[in-house]
Design a protein around this motif. Structure first.
Motif, mmCIF file in Angstrom:
data_model
loop_
_atom_site.group_PDB
_atom_site.id
_atom_site.type_symbol
_atom_site.label_atom_id
_atom_site.label_comp_id
_atom_site.label_asym_id
_atom_site.label_seq_id
_atom_site.Cartn_x
_atom_site.Cartn_y
_atom_site.Cartn_z
ATOM 1 N N LEU A 7 8.629 37.052 37.413
ATOM 2 C CA LEU A 7 9.241 36.435 36.242
ATOM 3 C C LEU A 7 10.289 35.397 36.625
ATOM 4 O O LEU A 7 10.623 34.523 35.824
ATOM 5 C CB LEU A 7 9.864 37.501 35.339
ATOM 6 C CG LEU A 7 8.874 38.465 34.699
ATOM 7 C CD1 LEU A 7 9.612 39.567 33.961
ATOM 8 C CD2 LEU A 7 7.927 37.739 33.771
ATOM 9 N N ILE A 8 10.817 35.472 37.845
ATOM 10 C CA ILE A 8 11.821 34.497 38.276
ATOM 11 C C ILE A 8 11.203 33.390 39.135
ATOM 12 O O ILE A 8 11.920 32.539 39.643
ATOM 13 C CB ILE A 8 12.971 35.181 39.050
ATOM 14 C CG1 ILE A 8 12.462 35.892 40.290
ATOM 15 C CG2 ILE A 8 13.732 36.115 38.138
ATOM 16 C CD1 ILE A 8 13.547 36.418 41.195
ATOM 17 N N ASN A 9 9.886 33.387 39.261
ATOM 18 C CA ASN A 9 9.190 32.375 40.046
ATOM 19 C C ASN A 9 8.619 31.306 39.109
ATOM 20 O O ASN A 9 7.732 31.573 38.306
ATOM 21 C CB ASN A 9 8.067 33.022 40.849
ATOM 22 C CG ASN A 9 7.423 32.077 41.815
ATOM 23 O OD1 ASN A 9 7.727 30.897 41.849
ATOM 24 N ND2 ASN A 9 6.515 32.601 42.618
ATOM 25 N N PRO A 10 9.127 30.063 39.207
ATOM 26 C CA PRO A 10 8.634 29.017 38.300
ATOM 27 C C PRO A 10 7.160 28.680 38.517
ATOM 28 O O PRO A 10 6.504 28.173 37.614
ATOM 29 C CB PRO A 10 9.526 27.822 38.604
ATOM 30 C CG PRO A 10 10.153 28.107 39.913
ATOM 31 C CD PRO A 10 10.176 29.578 40.094
ATOM 32 N N LEU A 11 6.623 28.984 39.688
ATOM 33 C CA LEU A 11 5.215 28.698 39.948
ATOM 34 C C LEU A 11 4.307 29.486 39.001
ATOM 35 O O LEU A 11 3.250 28.997 38.605
ATOM 36 C CB LEU A 11 4.871 29.010 41.403
ATOM 37 C CG LEU A 11 3.496 28.605 41.882
ATOM 38 C CD1 LEU A 11 3.287 27.099 41.694
ATOM 39 C CD2 LEU A 11 3.323 28.979 43.338
ATOM 40 N N PRO A 33 5.900 28.358 25.024
ATOM 41 C CA PRO A 33 6.552 29.555 25.566
ATOM 42 C C PRO A 33 6.634 29.566 27.104
ATOM 43 O O PRO A 33 7.411 30.327 27.660
ATOM 44 C CB PRO A 33 5.679 30.710 25.075
ATOM 45 C CG PRO A 33 4.966 30.180 23.886
ATOM 46 C CD PRO A 33 4.779 28.709 24.147
ATOM 47 N N GLN A 34 5.858 28.732 27.755
ATOM 48 C CA GLN A 34 5.894 28.691 29.220
ATOM 49 C C GLN A 34 6.929 27.701 29.742
ATOM 50 O O GLN A 34 7.292 27.747 30.923
ATOM 51 C CB GLN A 34 4.520 28.310 29.767
ATOM 52 C CG GLN A 34 3.401 29.197 29.304
ATOM 53 C CD GLN A 34 3.647 30.669 29.577
ATOM 54 O OE1 GLN A 34 4.179 31.045 30.605
ATOM 55 N NE2 GLN A 34 3.270 31.497 28.628
ATOM 56 N N VAL A 39 12.908 26.028 32.339
ATOM 57 C CA VAL A 39 14.189 25.366 32.093
ATOM 58 C C VAL A 39 15.342 26.293 32.476
ATOM 59 O O VAL A 39 16.313 25.865 33.100
ATOM 60 C CB VAL A 39 14.292 24.925 30.616
ATOM 61 C CG1 VAL A 39 15.680 24.450 30.282
ATOM 62 C CG2 VAL A 39 13.253 23.857 30.315
ATOM 63 N N VAL A 40 15.231 27.554 32.124
ATOM 64 C CA VAL A 40 16.284 28.526 32.461
ATOM 65 C C VAL A 40 16.401 28.684 33.972
ATOM 66 O O VAL A 40 17.505 28.683 34.531
ATOM 67 C CB VAL A 40 16.001 29.885 31.774
ATOM 68 C CG1 VAL A 40 16.950 30.960 32.276
ATOM 69 C CG2 VAL A 40 16.075 29.751 30.271
ATOM 70 N N PHE A 44 19.720 27.696 36.379
ATOM 71 C CA PHE A 44 20.395 28.631 37.272
ATOM 72 C C PHE A 44 20.256 28.253 38.743
ATOM 73 O O PHE A 44 21.022 28.736 39.577
ATOM 74 C CB PHE A 44 19.896 30.058 37.050
ATOM 75 C CG PHE A 44 20.510 30.709 35.849
ATOM 76 C CD1 PHE A 44 21.841 31.083 35.857
ATOM 77 C CD2 PHE A 44 19.776 30.913 34.710
ATOM 78 C CE1 PHE A 44 22.425 31.673 34.748
ATOM 79 C CE2 PHE A 44 20.342 31.501 33.599
ATOM 80 C CZ PHE A 44 21.668 31.878 33.617
ATOM 81 N N ASN A 45 19.315 27.416 39.080
ATOM 82 C CA ASN A 45 19.185 26.955 40.468
ATOM 83 C C ASN A 45 19.887 25.628 40.708
ATOM 84 O O ASN A 45 20.527 25.438 41.746
ATOM 85 C CB ASN A 45 17.714 26.826 40.862
ATOM 86 C CG ASN A 45 17.088 28.165 41.109
ATOM 87 O OD1 ASN A 45 17.681 29.023 41.735
ATOM 88 N ND2 ASN A 45 15.885 28.351 40.605
#
Length: 58
Positions: A7-11, A33-34, A39-40, A44-45
């Motif tokens: 869930l924390i992997n943008p890929l 929804p994807q 964006v979040v 945070f990165n």
């Protein structure tokens, strides 16, 4: 255990978007929804990265 970590992997979200566009012909309203998790994750990165960059430049 491993699946919640994706869930924390943008890929993950990018691949869902690419599959939706190329294979299913999905529009922006179906893929919205994807986009927001990406964006979040970017916020945070990139926020700490920008702070560290400015800090090291001076």
């Amino acid at each position: 255990m491993g699946q919640p970590l994706t869930l924390i992997n943008p890929l993950r979200y990018f691949l869902i978007i690419v599959r939706g566009v190329f294979l299913e012909g999905a529009g922006i309203e179906q893929l919205a929804p994807q986009y927001w998790p990406m964006v979040v994750i970017a916020f945070f990165n990139l926020s700490p990265a920008g702070w560290l960059f400015r800090r090291r430049m001076y």
